[in-house]
Design an enzyme around this catalytic site. Structure first.
Site, PDB file in Angstrom:
ATOM      1  N   ARG A 153      49.031  46.730  42.847  1.00  0.00           N
ATOM      2  CA  ARG A 153      47.437  47.434  41.939  1.00  0.00           C
ATOM      3  C   ARG A 153      46.188  48.315  43.401  1.00  0.00           C
ATOM      4  NH1 ARG A 153      47.441  42.264  40.445  1.00  0.00           N
ATOM      5  NH2 ARG A 153      45.430  42.019  41.140  1.00  0.00           N
ATOM      6  N   LYS A 213      55.038  22.037  53.160  1.00  0.00           N
ATOM      7  CA  LYS A 213      54.401  21.866  54.233  1.00  0.00           C
ATOM      8  C   LYS A 213      55.094  21.105  54.954  1.00  0.00           C
ATOM      9  CE  LYS A 213      50.761  23.629  52.516  1.00  0.00           C
ATOM     10  NZ  LYS A 213      49.031  23.355  51.949  1.00  0.00           N
TER      11      LYS A 213
END
Length: 434
Positions: free
Chosen positions: A49, A207
């Protein structure tokens, strides 16, 4: 010849983390120059944007065409903080194809496709650094990848998701229920509007996959990590944990098998003794406990998320990669020489806490004990009491086992469910860290 022109950086993504990276690069420009040896210049910022106001960023740097930014010919390093799989994967690959080293915070992509990204970086002779992908500001990836490179890591156990730790900490310290603690975490900005990735363990599992690969020098993907969320953890579980001198944490646990021929990787809630260092980790903090053969036990602790902490890890990687560029060298790449298989959860051996809703009549305990014995699961302690609500002929039976394979415990629970005297299995939780 000594390089004099600035090193140019393309920032891919400018959300919470990206905007902090840009701010630190601007406000600490002189320090970064002194530490690296040449100026580091933010040469372009790719966003979705462009009309959004981004304080401190020159609008002339903003573009929606990330590919064109990477292909323009003067970019030295790309910082990828977009997240997700695409377009991040394609953009990182494009960076390597254009001679650009990469710093990424993208745990999901690295857990799913780290091997091919490492291979692309290696083929191009470039760096792929990703300290920010695990445990935010905590220096963990580089110590495991470099400082412990001469050691043998046998176990990694840690809290790697701040949202879930905040929720469980509130349930423990205030007696709040799961939903009440989640609502508080959302109001404070610790939990997303859709908290599924956190509370169901997907974030921690990504992770864990990354850490397993580093710790054991093998390839581990997200699909290799056994995962359980923490949405079923109840006030009753915390009450039982307190009776045992424990608390409950959502843990990522990575272990090397005793014979050295395989590893395990799992994420799930577990009871841990209050004497264990991880038990004292409060609020939204992260902590990881690493057990190495020569170094012994090491603890890494700090803020595991947030714009500034994560940006700190990104900038640390940026400085390292810039120094490598100036030295015409590259840092460590993937180390997967062991090729160890990741074993299924059924082979994991640990203790268990099982809470049963049973009929309050003679012989029930004997029946339950027989089932445990038939499946080779040894009982450590048993506690039975009538229901607190005066529910007539019902009782709660809590069994804590000695160490047993997960497959044996699963078989035990399946058999217990078939007993007429067992009305339900209220909860099953592993006991770790002893």
């Amino acid at each position: 010849m000594m390089r004099t022109r600035p090193l140019k950086v393309a920032l891919l993504g400018c959300g919470v983390v990206g905007s902090e990276v840009a701010r630190i690069m601007t406000t600490h420009a002189d320090d970064l120059t002194a530490r690296i040896g040449v100026p580091v210049e933010l040469a372009g910022v790719a966003v979705r944007r462009p009309s959004k106001v981004r304080e401190g960023i020159d609008p002339a740097l903003v573009t929606t065409d990330a590919t064109a930014l990477l292909k323009r010919g003067d970019i030295d390093i790309a910082i990828e903080v977009i997240g997700g799989i695409e377009p991040a994967r394609t953009l990182i690959t494009t960076a390597f194809e254009n001679g650009i080293s990469v710093v990424s915070a993208n745990k999901a992509l690295l857990a799913q496709d780290g091997a091919s990204l490492h291979a692309a970086a290696e083929a191009a002779g470039l760096d792929l650094y990703y300290e920010a992908a695990v445990a935010g500001a905590i220096p963990l990836v580089r110590p495991m990848r470099e400082s412990l490179a001469g050691d043998k890591i046998n176990r990694v156990m840690g809290i790697v998701n701040g949202t879930t730790n905040f929720i469980l900490d509130k349930m423990d310290s205030t007696g709040a229920g799961y939903q009440e603690a989640l609502d508080e975490a959302t109001a404070l900005g610790y939990a997303e509007a859709d908290p599924t990735a956190d509370v169901e363990g997907y974030d921690a599992a990504a992770k864990a996959a990354i850490l397993a690969g580093i710790a054991f020098h093998t390839r581990a993907r997200l699909d290799d990590v056994y995962r359980e969320g923490m949405t079923e953890v109840s006030a009753a579980d915390f009450a039982s944990a307190k009776r045992m001198g424990c608390t409950i944490k959502l843990l990522a646990i990575l272990e090397r098998a005793q014979d050295g021929e395989s590893v395990t990787a799992r994420v799930h809630p577990a009871m841990i003794p209050l004497s264990h260092p991880l038990a004292s980790v409060r609020e939204a903090y992260n902590a990881v406990f690493v057990e190495a053969e020569a170094a012994g036990r090491l603890m890494f602790y700090g803020p595991g998320a947030g714009g500034a902490p994560t940006a700190s890890a990104v900038l640390g990687d940026l400085v390292a990669v810039c120094r490598n560029k100036l030295a015409e060298a590259k840092g460590p790449g993937e180390s997967a020489y062991t090729r160890l298989p990741v074993s299924p959860i059924g082979e994991v051996v640990t203790r268990y806490h099982i809470s049963l809703d049973v009929a309050d009549k003679p012989g029930v305990l004997a029946q339950v004990a027989t089932v445990f014995s038939e499946h080779g699961v040894s009982i450590d302690t048993v506690r039975q009491q009538g229901h607190q609500d005066g529910g007539g002929d019902g009782a709660s039976l809590v069994v804590v086992t000695h160490r047993a394979p997960d497959a044996a415990l699963s078989g035990t629970v399946a058999a217990l469910r078939k007993l007429d005297t067992v009305r339900g299995v209220a909860s099953i939780m592993r006991v770790e860290g002893e």
